[in-house]
Design a protein around this motif. Structure first.
Motif, mmCIF file in Angstrom:
data_model
loop_
_atom_site.group_PDB
_atom_site.id
_atom_site.type_symbol
_atom_site.label_atom_id
_atom_site.label_comp_id
_atom_site.label_asym_id
_atom_site.label_seq_id
_atom_site.Cartn_x
_atom_site.Cartn_y
_atom_site.Cartn_z
ATOM 1 N N ARG A 155 5.152 2.028 -43.473
ATOM 2 C CA ARG A 155 4.136 0.975 -43.414
ATOM 3 C C ARG A 155 2.873 1.383 -44.170
ATOM 4 O O ARG A 155 2.248 0.587 -44.847
ATOM 5 N N GLN A 156 2.551 2.657 -44.041
ATOM 6 C CA GLN A 156 1.344 3.152 -44.692
ATOM 7 C C GLN A 156 1.520 3.276 -46.204
ATOM 8 O O GLN A 156 0.572 3.088 -46.961
ATOM 9 N N THR A 157 2.741 3.603 -46.630
ATOM 10 C CA THR A 157 2.969 3.830 -48.064
ATOM 11 C C THR A 157 3.497 2.596 -48.799
ATOM 12 O O THR A 157 3.141 2.358 -49.951
ATOM 13 N N ASP A 158 4.362 1.811 -48.114
ATOM 14 C CA ASP A 158 5.027 0.688 -48.780
ATOM 15 C C ASP A 158 4.510 -0.678 -48.344
ATOM 16 O O ASP A 158 4.796 -1.682 -48.999
ATOM 17 N N GLY A 159 3.812 -0.718 -47.206
ATOM 18 C CA GLY A 159 3.358 -1.998 -46.691
ATOM 19 C C GLY A 159 4.267 -2.525 -45.597
ATOM 20 O O GLY A 159 5.462 -2.210 -45.535
ATOM 21 N N GLU A 160 3.694 -3.372 -44.746
ATOM 22 C CA GLU A 160 4.405 -3.896 -43.583
ATOM 23 C C GLU A 160 5.667 -4.663 -43.943
ATOM 24 O O GLU A 160 6.682 -4.610 -43.247
ATOM 25 N N LYS A 161 5.620 -5.406 -45.038
ATOM 26 C CA LYS A 161 6.721 -6.309 -45.367
ATOM 27 C C LYS A 161 7.710 -5.720 -46.375
ATOM 28 O O LYS A 161 8.527 -6.446 -46.933
ATOM 29 N N SER A 162 7.650 -4.443 -46.589
ATOM 30 C CA SER A 162 8.557 -3.833 -47.569
ATOM 31 C C SER A 162 9.998 -3.876 -47.079
ATOM 32 O O SER A 162 10.275 -3.904 -45.874
ATOM 33 N N ARG A 163 10.905 -3.882 -48.012
ATOM 34 C CA ARG A 163 12.335 -3.918 -47.681
ATOM 35 C C ARG A 163 12.747 -2.659 -46.914
ATOM 36 O O ARG A 163 13.588 -2.723 -46.022
ATOM 37 N N ASN A 164 12.151 -1.529 -47.292
ATOM 38 C CA ASN A 164 12.487 -0.270 -46.623
ATOM 39 C C ASN A 164 12.152 -0.327 -45.138
ATOM 40 O O ASN A 164 12.925 0.113 -44.285
ATOM 41 N N VAL A 165 10.979 -0.865 -44.817
ATOM 42 C CA VAL A 165 10.576 -0.988 -43.418
ATOM 43 C C VAL A 165 11.550 -1.873 -42.660
ATOM 44 O O VAL A 165 11.992 -1.540 -41.553
ATOM 45 N N LYS A 166 11.923 -2.990 -43.244
ATOM 46 C CA LYS A 166 12.837 -3.920 -42.582
ATOM 47 C C LYS A 166 14.213 -3.297 -42.363
ATOM 48 O O LYS A 166 14.837 -3.505 -41.315
ATOM 49 N N ASP A 167 14.682 -2.540 -43.348
ATOM 50 C CA ASP A 167 15.996 -1.900 -43.210
ATOM 51 C C ASP A 167 16.002 -0.905 -42.046
ATOM 52 O O ASP A 167 16.940 -0.871 -41.245
ATOM 53 N N VAL A 168 14.944 -0.109 -41.944
ATOM 54 C CA VAL A 168 14.884 0.892 -40.881
ATOM 55 C C VAL A 168 14.681 0.217 -39.523
ATOM 56 O O VAL A 168 15.224 0.656 -38.507
ATOM 57 N N GLN A 169 13.924 -0.873 -39.500
ATOM 58 C CA GLN A 169 13.748 -1.625 -38.259
ATOM 59 C C GLN A 169 15.079 -2.169 -37.754
ATOM 60 O O GLN A 169 15.340 -2.174 -36.547
ATOM 61 N N LYS A 170 15.935 -2.606 -38.667
ATOM 62 C CA LYS A 170 17.260 -3.101 -38.279
ATOM 63 C C LYS A 170 18.091 -1.989 -37.654
ATOM 64 O O LYS A 170 18.793 -2.199 -36.665
ATOM 65 N N ARG A 171 18.025 -0.806 -38.250
ATOM 66 C CA ARG A 171 18.753 0.341 -37.701
ATOM 67 C C ARG A 171 18.235 0.677 -36.307
ATOM 68 O O ARG A 171 19.007 0.937 -35.383
ATOM 69 N N ARG A 172 16.905 0.650 -36.138
ATOM 70 C CA ARG A 172 16.309 0.950 -34.835
ATOM 71 C C ARG A 172 16.726 -0.077 -33.785
ATOM 72 O O ARG A 172 17.103 0.275 -32.661
ATOM 73 N N ASP A 173 16.694 -1.347 -34.158
ATOM 74 C CA ASP A 173 17.059 -2.406 -33.212
ATOM 75 C C ASP A 173 18.534 -2.310 -32.825
ATOM 76 O O ASP A 173 18.905 -2.582 -31.679
ATOM 77 N N ALA A 174 19.388 -1.921 -33.787
ATOM 78 C CA ALA A 174 20.812 -1.752 -33.498
ATOM 79 C C ALA A 174 21.022 -0.610 -32.507
ATOM 80 O O ALA A 174 21.880 -0.694 -31.618
ATOM 81 N N LEU A 175 20.231 0.455 -32.641
ATOM 82 C CA LEU A 175 20.334 1.571 -31.701
ATOM 83 C C LEU A 175 19.867 1.165 -30.307
ATOM 84 O O LEU A 175 20.443 1.592 -29.303
ATOM 85 N N ARG A 176 18.832 0.363 -30.242
ATOM 86 C CA ARG A 176 18.362 -0.126 -28.936
ATOM 87 C C ARG A 176 19.443 -0.955 -28.241
ATOM 88 O O ARG A 176 19.651 -0.845 -27.034
ATOM 89 N N GLU A 177 20.123 -1.774 -29.015
ATOM 90 C CA GLU A 177 21.207 -2.573 -28.457
ATOM 91 C C GLU A 177 22.367 -1.682 -28.021
ATOM 92 O O GLU A 177 23.024 -1.941 -27.004
ATOM 93 N N LYS A 178 22.591 -0.629 -28.770
ATOM 94 C CA LYS A 178 23.660 0.309 -28.426
ATOM 95 C C LYS A 178 23.373 0.986 -27.090
ATOM 96 O O LYS A 178 24.274 1.160 -26.266
ATOM 97 N N ILE A 179 22.128 1.358 -26.855
ATOM 98 C CA ILE A 179 21.751 1.970 -25.581
ATOM 99 C C ILE A 179 21.992 0.991 -24.434
ATOM 100 O O ILE A 179 22.514 1.359 -23.381
ATOM 101 N N LYS A 180 21.602 -0.254 -24.644
ATOM 102 C CA LYS A 180 21.770 -1.267 -23.601
ATOM 103 C C LYS A 180 23.245 -1.414 -23.217
ATOM 104 O O LYS A 180 23.601 -1.417 -22.034
ATOM 105 N N LYS A 181 24.111 -1.518 -24.219
ATOM 106 C CA LYS A 181 25.547 -1.654 -23.954
ATOM 107 C C LYS A 181 26.095 -0.393 -23.301
ATOM 108 O O LYS A 181 26.954 -0.457 -22.423
ATOM 109 N N LEU A 182 25.592 0.744 -23.724
ATOM 110 C CA LEU A 182 26.072 2.022 -23.209
ATOM 111 C C LEU A 182 25.774 2.161 -21.722
ATOM 112 O O LEU A 182 26.633 2.533 -20.925
ATOM 113 N N LEU A 183 24.552 1.828 -21.336
ATOM 114 C CA LEU A 183 24.150 1.981 -19.937
ATOM 115 C C LEU A 183 24.724 0.888 -19.046
ATOM 116 O O LEU A 183 24.816 1.061 -17.834
ATOM 117 N N ASP A 184 25.127 -0.229 -19.651
ATOM 118 C CA ASP A 184 25.731 -1.320 -18.881
ATOM 119 C C ASP A 184 27.231 -1.139 -18.695
ATOM 120 O O ASP A 184 27.854 -1.813 -17.882
#
Length: 204
Positions: free
Chosen positions: A103-132
């Motif tokens: 965010r500091q180097t590329d900006g909030e709306k950069s493609r790189n930020v969005k790609d990593v956010q998708k990976r993070r959100d997928a991991l959060r969903e994985k935790i939810k399924k895992l604990l359920d």
């Protein structure tokens, strides 16, 4: 090395993970070197769904000099969901740190930020399924088997552990999500180290 760990009281139940086609050969050579050794060489059939519970019980309750399993079977011993979740939480924390740098180097709306956010959100969903999820087969988990030493033949077969980085489009950094085999091995090694204090210099 395994028998010396046993002889010196530095390991109670070592496991040896070997390539699929070498389980029988490893077991035969082990007994040839140590005729009195108490070896459990688990076959592919032992790891079938209907036989797994009995095998895990034998591993957990037996006084084995070594438990020998195939690489493909090794992955069928599940790590406790809470341990998996803790590892994923660490990955999420790493991704959050990478996102902040991007965010500091590329900006909030950069493609790189969005790609990593998708990976993070997928991991959060994985935790939810895992604990359920439930332990449908009611089998013992890795941490319940009593394995306190682990040797792996051809360890490079478990390479490509997941990692996070704020660097992108750099040669050699393409597969950041890693492989399930590598994550599984990492978790099991970490549990053994945690259970033994990371050392093998104590008798108990």
């Amino acid at each position: 090395a395994i028998m010396e760990l046993r002889r010196m009281g530095l390991a109670r139940k070592p496991m040896l993970a070997v390539p699929n086609h070498l389980v029988g050969q490893w077991a035969a050579d082990f007994v040839r070197l140590y005729p009195g050794a108490n070896i459990l060489a688990a076959t592919k059939k032992d790891f079938e769904a209907g036989n797994r519970k009995r095998l895990f019980a034998r591993i957990a309750t037996g006084d084995w000099d070594a438990v020998i399993v195939a690489h493909s079977s090794f992955g069928k011993v599940e790590v406790e969901p809470k341990e998996q979740a803790a590892f994923i939480e660490e990955q999420i924390a790493d991704l959050d740190a990478s996102i902040e740098i991007m965010r500091q180097t590329d900006g909030e709306k950069s493609r790189n930020v969005k790609d990593v956010q998708k990976r993070r959100d997928a991991l959060r969903e994985k935790i939810k399924k895992l604990l359920d999820s439930d332990n449908k087969d009611n089998n013992l988990y890795w941490g319940e088997l009593g394995i306190d030493a682990l040797a792996v033949d051809e360890l490079h077969e478990f390479k490509n552990l997941a990692f996070s980085t704020s660097m992108n489009r750099v040669a050699g950094l393409g597969n950041q999500q890693g492989s399930q085999k590598a994550s599984d091995m990492y978790l099991k090694v970490r549990q053994v180290l945690n259970a033994t204090g990371g050392r093998k210099d104590r008798k108990s």
